[in-house]
Write an enzyme that holds these catalytic residues in place. Structure first.
Site, PDB file in Angstrom:
ATOM      1  N   TYR A  17      45.913  73.407 127.491  1.00  0.00           N
ATOM      2  CA  TYR A  17      45.319  72.109 127.134  1.00  0.00           C
ATOM      3  C   TYR A  17      45.968  71.006 127.984  1.00  0.00           C
ATOM      4  CZ  TYR A  17      44.283  68.047 124.111  1.00  0.00           C
ATOM      5  OH  TYR A  17      43.874  66.826 123.612  1.00  0.00           O
TER       6      TYR A  17
ATOM      7  N   LYS B 133      44.211  68.382 130.653  1.00  0.00           N
ATOM      8  CA  LYS B 133      44.310  66.927 130.496  1.00  0.00           C
ATOM      9  C   LYS B 133      44.937  66.276 131.736  1.00  0.00           C
ATOM     10  CE  LYS B 133      42.247  66.388 126.577  1.00  0.00           C
ATOM     11  NZ  LYS B 133      40.954  65.676 126.546  1.00  0.00           N
TER      12      LYS B 133
HETATM   13  N1  LIG Z   1      43.359  63.696 117.827  1.00  0.00           N
HETATM   14  C1  LIG Z   1      44.398  63.673 118.622  1.00  0.00           C
HETATM   15  O1  LIG Z   1      45.571  63.705 118.179  1.00  0.00           O
HETATM   16  C2  LIG Z   1      44.204  63.586 120.104  1.00  0.00           C
HETATM   17  C3  LIG Z   1      45.315  63.336 120.894  1.00  0.00           C
HETATM   18  C4  LIG Z   1      45.158  63.238 122.281  1.00  0.00           C
HETATM   19  C5  LIG Z   1      43.911  63.389 122.837  1.00  0.00           C
HETATM   20  N2  LIG Z   1      42.839  63.644 122.051  1.00  0.00           N
HETATM   21  C6  LIG Z   1      41.541  63.803 122.710  1.00  0.00           C
HETATM   22  O2  LIG Z   1      40.601  62.975 122.074  1.00  0.00           O
HETATM   23  C7  LIG Z   1      39.292  63.534 122.235  1.00  0.00           C
HETATM   24  C8  LIG Z   1      38.566  63.561 120.894  1.00  0.00           C
HETATM   25  O3  LIG Z   1      39.327  64.316 119.977  1.00  0.00           O
HETATM   26  P1  LIG Z   1      39.240  64.080 118.395  1.00  0.00           P
HETATM   27  O4  LIG Z   1      40.620  64.192 117.918  1.00  0.00           O
HETATM   28  O5  LIG Z   1      38.444  62.868 118.074  1.00  0.00           O
HETATM   29  O6  LIG Z   1      38.431  65.397 117.955  1.00  0.00           O
HETATM   30  P2  LIG Z   1      37.469  65.701 116.704  1.00  0.00           P
HETATM   31  O7  LIG Z   1      37.667  64.706 115.612  1.00  0.00           O
HETATM   32  O8  LIG Z   1      37.656  67.136 116.391  1.00  0.00           O
HETATM   33  O9  LIG Z   1      36.019  65.464 117.310  1.00  0.00           O
HETATM   34  C9  LIG Z   1      35.594  66.256 118.368  1.00  0.00           C
HETATM   35  C10 LIG Z   1      34.183  65.886 118.749  1.00  0.00           C
HETATM   36  O10 LIG Z   1      33.831  66.632 119.909  1.00  0.00           O
HETATM   37  C11 LIG Z   1      32.667  67.424 119.643  1.00  0.00           C
HETATM   38  N3  LIG Z   1      32.788  68.667 120.395  1.00  0.00           N
HETATM   39  C12 LIG Z   1      33.709  69.661 120.263  1.00  0.00           C
HETATM   40  N4  LIG Z   1      33.485  70.640 121.134  1.00  0.00           N
HETATM   41  C13 LIG Z   1      32.385  70.277 121.866  1.00  0.00           C
HETATM   42  C14 LIG Z   1      31.649  70.878 122.909  1.00  0.00           C
HETATM   43  N5  LIG Z   1      31.977  72.059 123.400  1.00  0.00           N
HETATM   44  N6  LIG Z   1      30.587  70.207 123.395  1.00  0.00           N
HETATM   45  C15 LIG Z   1      30.221  68.996 122.905  1.00  0.00           C
HETATM   46  N7  LIG Z   1      30.876  68.394 121.909  1.00  0.00           N
HETATM   47  C16 LIG Z   1      31.949  69.019 121.390  1.00  0.00           C
HETATM   48  C17 LIG Z   1      32.651  67.581 118.132  1.00  0.00           C
HETATM   49  O11 LIG Z   1      31.338  67.822 117.635  1.00  0.00           O
HETATM   50  P3  LIG Z   1      30.738  69.335 117.459  1.00  0.00           P
HETATM   51  O12 LIG Z   1      31.821  70.132 116.791  1.00  0.00           O
HETATM   52  O13 LIG Z   1      29.513  69.160 116.664  1.00  0.00           O
HETATM   53  O14 LIG Z   1      30.460  69.785 118.853  1.00  0.00           O
HETATM   54  C18 LIG Z   1      33.167  66.223 117.691  1.00  0.00           C
HETATM   55  O15 LIG Z   1      32.133  65.251 117.745  1.00  0.00           O
HETATM   56  C19 LIG Z   1      39.500  64.898 122.896  1.00  0.00           C
HETATM   57  O16 LIG Z   1      39.320  64.767 124.287  1.00  0.00           O
HETATM   58  C20 LIG Z   1      40.966  65.198 122.613  1.00  0.00           C
HETATM   59  O17 LIG Z   1      41.516  66.066 123.583  1.00  0.00           O
HETATM   60  C21 LIG Z   1      42.950  63.751 120.706  1.00  0.00           C
END
Ligand SMILES: NC(=O)c1ccc[n+]([C@@H]2O[C@H](COP(=O)([O-])OP(=O)(O)OC[C@H]3O[C@@H](n4cnc5c(N)ncnc54)[C@H](OP(=O)(O)O)[C@@H]3O)[C@@H](O)[C@H]2O)c1
Length: 254
Positions: A160, A164
Site C-alpha cells: 500500500y 501511495k
Molecule cells: N482512512 C484513512 O485513515 C486514510 C488514510 C490515508 C489515506 N487514505 C486514503 O483515502 C482514500 C479514501 O479512503 P477512505 O478511508 O475514505 O475509504 P472508505 O471509507 O472505505 O471509502 C472507500 C470508497 O472507495 C470506493 N471503492 C473501493 N474500492 C473501489 C474500487 N475498486 N473501485 C471504485 N471504488 C472503490 C468505496 O465504494 P465501493 O465499496 O462501493 O466501491 C468507497 O466509496 C483512499 O485513497 C485511502 O487510501 C485513507
C-alpha cells in the site's frame, strides 16, 4: 470575496470512492459550494444515497457505478459525466484498496496487480481521460489522494505504501506536463482518518496507541478535515498551486 473564490457554482467534479468516508465528505463540501458532483464506486445503491445527500447539501448529484481499476468502467464514467454536465472541471482520484495486512514477501502477483490497478493505474487512466475535457474548458484541477504511508512505511502495509508513493510522483509528473494546459494537479496525504477503510487500524488498541505516540495532535482525523483541503485545491484560491503534496496527519510525519 474569499468565499466567492471558494464557490464551485457551474463546475463539475468527478470523485471516485464518493459513496463513503473521505470521498463522500469531499462530495458534500463541493456540493455546498454549488458544484455538480459525480460520485463513482462499485456499489450503485450507496452512490445513489450519496447523490441524494449531494442534492440536499446544495449541489447536483449523479451516481455512476465504476470499478476504479477497470479502464472500460472509467471510460463510461467520463462519458456519463460529459453527457449529463458537458465537461469535467475537477477530478478527485480517491478510491483505493488495501486488501492485505502482512509482510511484503507474502503478497502474491495477482494481489500486486490488483492494488497497482486500482491505486495507481486507475488514477492515471482517469486523469488522462478527463484531461482533454479540462483542456477544452480552459483548465481544471486534479486532486489525488495518497497517504502518509507514501512517505513513511508501517509494518504490514508495505505494498500500500508503494502504491501511495507512486501517487505522489504521478501527481508531480502530471502537474509538470499539464501546467501549460492550465490543469493543476495536487495531492493530499492523510494520516489516520476515521473511516471504514481504516477501521482495522483505529479499532485495534495496540495499533492506535502506536500511531498516537507519533502523532503530536494525539487523535485521529475526521473526513471533513481532509475535505477542507480538497475544497481549497479545487477552488480558484489554489490557482497558483500545482504539483504540491499536502499532509493532513496531526503532525504524524514530523
Ligand atoms: N482512512 C484513512 O485513515 C486514510 C488514510 C490515508 C489515506 N487514505 C486514503 O483515502 C482514500 C479514501 O479512503 P477512505 O478511508 O475514505 O475509504 P472508505 O471509507 O472505505 O471509502 C472507500 C470508497 O472507495 C470506493 N471503492 C473501493 N474500492 C473501489 C474500487 N475498486 N473501485 C471504485 N471504488 C472503490 C468505496 O465504494 P465501493 O465499496 O462501493 O466501491 C468507497 O466509496 C483512499 O485513497 C485511502 O487510501 C485513507
Amino acid at each position: 470575496m474569499y468565499i466567492d473564490k471558494l464557490k464551485l457554482k457551474g463546475k463539475t467534479a468527478v470523485i471516485t470512492g464518493g459513496s463513503r468516508g473521505i470521498g463522500r465528505e469531499i462530495a458534500l463540501a463541493f456540493a455546498e459550494m454549488g458544484a455538480n458532483v459525480v460520485v463513482a464506486g462499485r456499489k450503485l445503491p450507496d452512490l445513489e444515497r450519496a447523490a441524494e445527500d449531494i442534492a440536499a447539501a446544495g449541489g447536483t448529484g449523479l451516481a455512476v457505478a465504476a470499478h476504479a481499476g477497470k479502464t472500460g468502467d472509467l471510460e463510461n464514467l467520463v462519458q456519463a459525466t460529459v453527457d449529463r454536465f458537458g465537461t469535467i472541471d475537477i477530478l478527485v482520484n480517491n478510491a483505493a484498496v488495501n486488501p492485505v495486512f502482512g509482510p511484503i514477501e507474502s503478497i502474491d502477483e495477482a494481489l500486486f496487480s490488483k492494488m497497482m490497478d486500482v491505486n495507481v493505474k486507475g488514477y492515471l487512466m482517469l486523469a488522462r481521460m478527463a484531461m482533454p475535457h479540462m483542456e477544452k474548458a480552459g483548465g481544471g484541477s486534479i486532486i489525488n489522494i495518497a497517504s502518509v504511508e507514501g512517505f513513511k512505511p508501517s509494518y504490514g502495509t508495505g505494498l500500500y505504501s508503494v502504491t501511495k508513493a507512486a501517487v505522489v510522483m504521478l501527481t508531480k509528473v502530471l502537474a509538470l506536463e499539464w501546467a501549460a494546459k492550465k490543469i493543476r494537479v495536487n495531492c493530499i496525504a492523510p494520516g489516520l482518518v476515521r473511516t471504514h477503510f481504516s477501521e482495522f487500524l483505529w479499532k485495534n488498541e495496540e495499533i492506535l496507541k502506536l500511531y498516537l505516540e507519533h502523532c503530536p495532535i494525539k487523535r485521529i482525523g475526521q473526513p471533513y478535515e481532509i475535505a477542507g483541503l480538497a475544497l481549497f485545491l479545487a477552488s480558484e484560491l489554489a490557482g497558483y498551486t500545482t504539483g504540491s503534496v499536502f499532509t493532513a496527519d496531526g503532525g504524524y510525519l514530523i
